[in-house]
Design a protein around this motif. Structure first.
Motif, PDB file in Angstrom:
ATOM      1  N   TYR A 178       6.019   3.259  -0.119  1.00  0.00           N
ATOM      2  CA  TYR A 178       5.050   2.247   0.392  1.00  0.00           C
ATOM      3  C   TYR A 178       5.772   0.803  -0.219  1.00  0.00           C
ATOM      4  O   TYR A 178       5.970   0.949  -1.245  1.00  0.00           O
ATOM      5  CB  TYR A 178       3.596   2.449   0.066  1.00  0.00           C
ATOM      6  N   PRO A 179       5.649  -0.058   0.463  1.00  0.00           N
ATOM      7  CA  PRO A 179       6.368  -1.349   0.133  1.00  0.00           C
ATOM      8  C   PRO A 179       5.350  -2.137  -1.057  1.00  0.00           C
ATOM      9  O   PRO A 179       4.402  -2.890  -0.657  1.00  0.00           O
ATOM     10  CB  PRO A 179       6.655  -2.107   1.136  1.00  0.00           C
ATOM     11  N   ASP A 180       5.342  -1.624  -2.225  1.00  0.00           N
ATOM     12  CA  ASP A 180       4.385  -1.985  -3.138  1.00  0.00           C
ATOM     13  C   ASP A 180       4.870  -1.966  -4.787  1.00  0.00           C
ATOM     14  O   ASP A 180       4.574  -0.980  -5.426  1.00  0.00           O
ATOM     15  CB  ASP A 180       3.039  -1.252  -3.174  1.00  0.00           C
ATOM     16  N   ARG A 181       5.836  -2.979  -4.969  1.00  0.00           N
ATOM     17  CA  ARG A 181       6.471  -2.840  -6.358  1.00  0.00           C
ATOM     18  C   ARG A 181       5.397  -2.902  -7.496  1.00  0.00           C
ATOM     19  O   ARG A 181       5.457  -2.236  -8.406  1.00  0.00           O
ATOM     20  CB  ARG A 181       7.304  -4.223  -6.405  1.00  0.00           C
ATOM     21  N   LEU A 182       4.314  -4.078  -7.307  1.00  0.00           N
ATOM     22  CA  LEU A 182       3.751  -4.210  -8.389  1.00  0.00           C
ATOM     23  C   LEU A 182       2.800  -2.892  -8.791  1.00  0.00           C
ATOM     24  O   LEU A 182       2.436  -2.615  -9.810  1.00  0.00           O
ATOM     25  CB  LEU A 182       2.611  -5.201  -7.987  1.00  0.00           C
ATOM     26  N   GLY A 183       2.609  -1.984  -7.547  1.00  0.00           N
ATOM     27  CA  GLY A 183       1.592  -0.741  -7.683  1.00  0.00           C
ATOM     28  C   GLY A 183       2.655   0.207  -7.932  1.00  0.00           C
ATOM     29  O   GLY A 183       2.111   1.530  -7.873  1.00  0.00           O
ATOM     30  N   PHE A 184       3.846   0.087  -7.881  1.00  0.00           N
ATOM     31  CA  PHE A 184       4.778   1.103  -8.040  1.00  0.00           C
ATOM     32  C   PHE A 184       4.754   2.171  -7.159  1.00  0.00           C
ATOM     33  O   PHE A 184       4.994   3.313  -7.302  1.00  0.00           O
ATOM     34  CB  PHE A 184       4.774   1.751  -9.564  1.00  0.00           C
ATOM     35  N   GLY A 185       4.250   1.652  -5.900  1.00  0.00           N
ATOM     36  CA  GLY A 185       4.102   2.838  -4.801  1.00  0.00           C
ATOM     37  C   GLY A 185       3.096   3.787  -5.092  1.00  0.00           C
ATOM     38  O   GLY A 185       3.114   4.986  -4.389  1.00  0.00           O
ATOM     39  N   ARG A 186       2.231   3.811  -5.989  1.00  0.00           N
ATOM     40  CA  ARG A 186       1.219   4.840  -6.480  1.00  0.00           C
ATOM     41  C   ARG A 186      -0.181   4.563  -5.367  1.00  0.00           C
ATOM     42  O   ARG A 186      -1.017   5.242  -5.635  1.00  0.00           O
ATOM     43  CB  ARG A 186       0.813   4.678  -7.834  1.00  0.00           C
ATOM     44  N   ARG A 187      -0.158   3.519  -4.684  1.00  0.00           N
ATOM     45  CA  ARG A 187      -1.274   3.086  -4.033  1.00  0.00           C
ATOM     46  C   ARG A 187      -1.175   3.398  -2.577  1.00  0.00           C
ATOM     47  O   ARG A 187      -0.255   3.022  -1.825  1.00  0.00           O
ATOM     48  CB  ARG A 187      -1.798   1.782  -4.145  1.00  0.00           C
ATOM     49  N   ALA A 188      -1.823   4.280  -1.853  1.00  0.00           N
ATOM     50  CA  ALA A 188      -1.591   4.399  -0.278  1.00  0.00           C
ATOM     51  C   ALA A 188      -1.928   3.181   0.264  1.00  0.00           C
ATOM     52  O   ALA A 188      -2.908   2.411  -0.148  1.00  0.00           O
ATOM     53  CB  ALA A 188      -2.535   5.551  -0.080  1.00  0.00           C
ATOM     54  N   MET A 189      -1.267   2.825   1.351  1.00  0.00           N
ATOM     55  CA  MET A 189      -1.469   1.546   1.950  1.00  0.00           C
ATOM     56  C   MET A 189      -1.584   1.925   3.728  1.00  0.00           C
ATOM     57  O   MET A 189      -1.438   2.707   4.044  1.00  0.00           O
ATOM     58  CB  MET A 189      -0.046   0.756   1.965  1.00  0.00           C
ATOM     59  N   ALA A 190      -2.570   0.928   3.895  1.00  0.00           N
ATOM     60  CA  ALA A 190      -3.088   1.287   5.361  1.00  0.00           C
ATOM     61  C   ALA A 190      -1.928   0.738   6.275  1.00  0.00           C
ATOM     62  O   ALA A 190      -2.122  -0.682   6.717  1.00  0.00           O
ATOM     63  CB  ALA A 190      -4.236   0.762   5.452  1.00  0.00           C
ATOM     64  N   MET A 191      -1.083   1.282   6.456  1.00  0.00           N
ATOM     65  CA  MET A 191       0.123   0.759   7.399  1.00  0.00           C
ATOM     66  C   MET A 191       0.137   1.474   8.775  1.00  0.00           C
ATOM     67  O   MET A 191      -0.212   2.884   8.725  1.00  0.00           O
ATOM     68  CB  MET A 191       1.357   0.901   6.922  1.00  0.00           C
TER      69      MET A 191
END
Lengths: 245, 245, 245, 245
Positions: free
Chosen positions: C65-78
């Motif tokens: 998932y494109p989420d650097r700050l969360g290091f890809g550890r948060r599921a994203m509603a895409m």
């Protein structure tokens, strides 16, 4: 008045750690806290503010050109009004974080390329001064004390600002009081003898010996130290011991 | 007291424009100004603050989950302390920008997924309230006025906060006073008759008719209007005319 | 055929270092190389590809998932098509970097929340499979080998994909073959005895003992090891020694 | 052979729209598609590739200094190997997106400050050429056709590259064949007479008249047109009509 030690602090970002803040914070007097331009994020800012408060360290903001990937080490072609807005927003974010922890910032020290560029480019200096003057709470501005420091103090006074004059113990100076470019061999002192000698000269005769061999006058109020690794923290402690001796 | 109109404003980003701020600002009373979470940047914030001041509009901050690509429309799994820090940093940046323009913020309205999630998740509501309570200057917090508004006001008072109760003229309500999900057909009113009727009901009987057909009580202090296109600005103006009639 | 060791690699970002890639690379067979979603940048990708090539390690892409700050550890509603596009772009960037170094990728292993979500959500699984199927060069897809692996292999075959079945030596399994949530105490094994026993059971009887105490069948082709610190690298080496014994 | 029209396309970003791609695409022959450096994101790239394919337009990649906020218009102090890695990663992402749509890229045209800097700085030119040479599929490189084009073709041939020589219909040229700085009044032609005359001179005598009044030889293979607004799309169509006449 004793020369105070300052250091760049709080330069982690999200999951990435940088520096040795836990080791360095007890040693320093003033913390230049990253505020999102070159490093840090709101959670890291909160944590860093609390760490500084625990050690009764003066809180400073460390704004930067907005360039995380380049860590604020690349000068950017920004219009002065753009730069002013970015500095205000970065420092404002940290001020709010500090306020929420019951604290207040004391000063602003620009980071990296911004710190270097403002000494060379009067437009950038003015853009930074206008930013600091526009902020809440009479923040001071920390800049490099060069041979043009009187001129810079005069300029600052037009914006109602006080300067904090900074010097470096581990850097070779040019004859105009600027730091010799790191790319030139010998620009950064790693030997304790050289560092110690420069600290003593700064405290005892308010001067440094420039690369030309001639002394130049520098009335330093703060010295910059580093926490990149445990060795640099030991050097910082040794400088502190020297200053307190 | 007249119900005030608020709108999301200043949602451009760098070179990308969004919305019709120049058209919408003269119509509204309160500007929810994006502050870097879902949109905006320091230069856009400065420009937007000046535009709002020119039109004597009350300045509000519009913080968001930090998700520019998703425009703050996706809920993010952040710990409450993380969310609090992000809201403080975003609003703090805008406060500093406003201060530099000689102005001050009056309130905070969370954006998008954060606005919706806080109504459903008490942990998120508390995280936002703690953020606003930690900020300078007694900012108010704008939230959706649902059937649980008394409970939310009681919670807010524990943090020393005042709420601004918001309602929507162009959205169908659930029977608990929440907005019906946009994905359900008929959730957003496009016909002026429906919008007009809801405004009248809100002003004349402090209620809306929910999807179940039953009226629910809502004491709205502010109505949300939009500037996505010239047509929505005309609707905003028509609502304003109706309120002033 | 020997079970191969894989590890997440190349997770530094700009000036920020993470992990112990220099120590870990000689130990592993397959490198899950970050490609800009949760970590890394083009320069780090280049460096990591060269390091892997020096140690003759199979190159894999580690999209997120494109989420650097969360290091890809948060599921994203895409939306699925959004996720597919992001996975393709991330892997494509790394493929081009590898190609410029004269190498080619062998497989894709989704990272963090994406790895976990795809096992639970069939839409996400399909979005990832479509991404990998759309990429150049018949890349394999590495996923967790659960009790539903046959179903996943059947699904993969519809997209012309081969799977690499992955297992964990240091994680407690649920009875459906998924990993027990890290938040539950005892989910991550730190004792060598537990890790060693799970590796032996995987190699000797193609099974693990789940939290219910019952064995479940897992035909693992690759085991995930870690390089967070020198100790975890030693554990990786010990697992390798065990597999080669 | 007819001179082809190229344009910068796909420069939206997440929720922010830019340009008039739907109007412009039917007019052009070659699409310089943003690939994440100065604009775009994976979803926008997918959409733009499909739009180009629908209109049988040749697909090109439009890499940039990595600077979204500055829209790639600011030169950045990057080491050549850093720049090479960034160009490869950006183009690679778009190549993978194109491949997933069953298409392939034909060329690379650097964007904004990178396009300008490479003409002036040989290190940057080489860094870009090495990037394109390292990519899959014999991509061509589009650069400004200046009076040094033979030298650039010789350099390109060392990297096995073919160039596409570009000219501008609406820009005043310096006598060395570079574009006169936009900041100088009269650098951009808005009058159709001036544009028309320059197109005719380029097609009929392979030259332009530089600011010194003297003609300079330019064998253009492609002309750059714009889609900023409906008017610029009409100018693009008029240029196309002229070329086909």
């Amino acid at each position: 008045m004793r020369i105070l030690l300052n250091a760049d602090i709080g330069e982690s970002y999200g999951p990435w750690n940088m520096g040795n803040d836990e080791l360095l914070m007890p040693v320093i007097d003033m913390a230049n806290i990253a505020c999102g331009g070159h490093a840090s994020d709101p959670v890291t800012m909160s944590k860093t503010v609390r760490l500084a408060l625990n050690h009764k360290v003066i809180l400073g903001a460390h704004p930067s050109y907005p360039d995380r990937l380049g860590f604020g080490r690349r000068a950017m072609a920004m219009a002065p009004f753009e730069l002013t807005a970015h500095v205000i927003a970065q420092v404002g974010a940290l001020q709010a974080i500090a306020k929420a922890e019951g604290a207040a910032l004391g000063y602003v020290k620009p980071h990296g390329a911004l710190y270097n560029t403002m000494i060379k480019d009067p437009e950038v200096m003015v853009a930074v001064m206008q930013a600091v003057a526009g902020l809440e709470s009479n923040l001071k501005l920390m800049i490099l004390a060069t041979t043009r420091i009187a001129e810079h103090e005069e300029l600052a006074s037009r914006y109602g600002l006080s300067l904090i004059k900074e010097a470096f113990a581990d850097r070779r100076y040019c004859s105009n009081g600027e730091l010799q470019d790191r790319k030139i061999a010998g620009s950064v002192y790693h030997e304790w003898e050289l560092i110690q000698a420069q600290v003593k000269q700064l405290t005892q005769s308010s001067s440094v010996t420039s690369e030309s061999g001639k002394p130049i006058t520098i009335h330093a109020e703060s010295l910059c130290v580093h926490g990149d690794n445990p060795e640099s923290v030991r050097v910082a402690q040794a400088i502190k011991d020297l200053l307190q001796a």
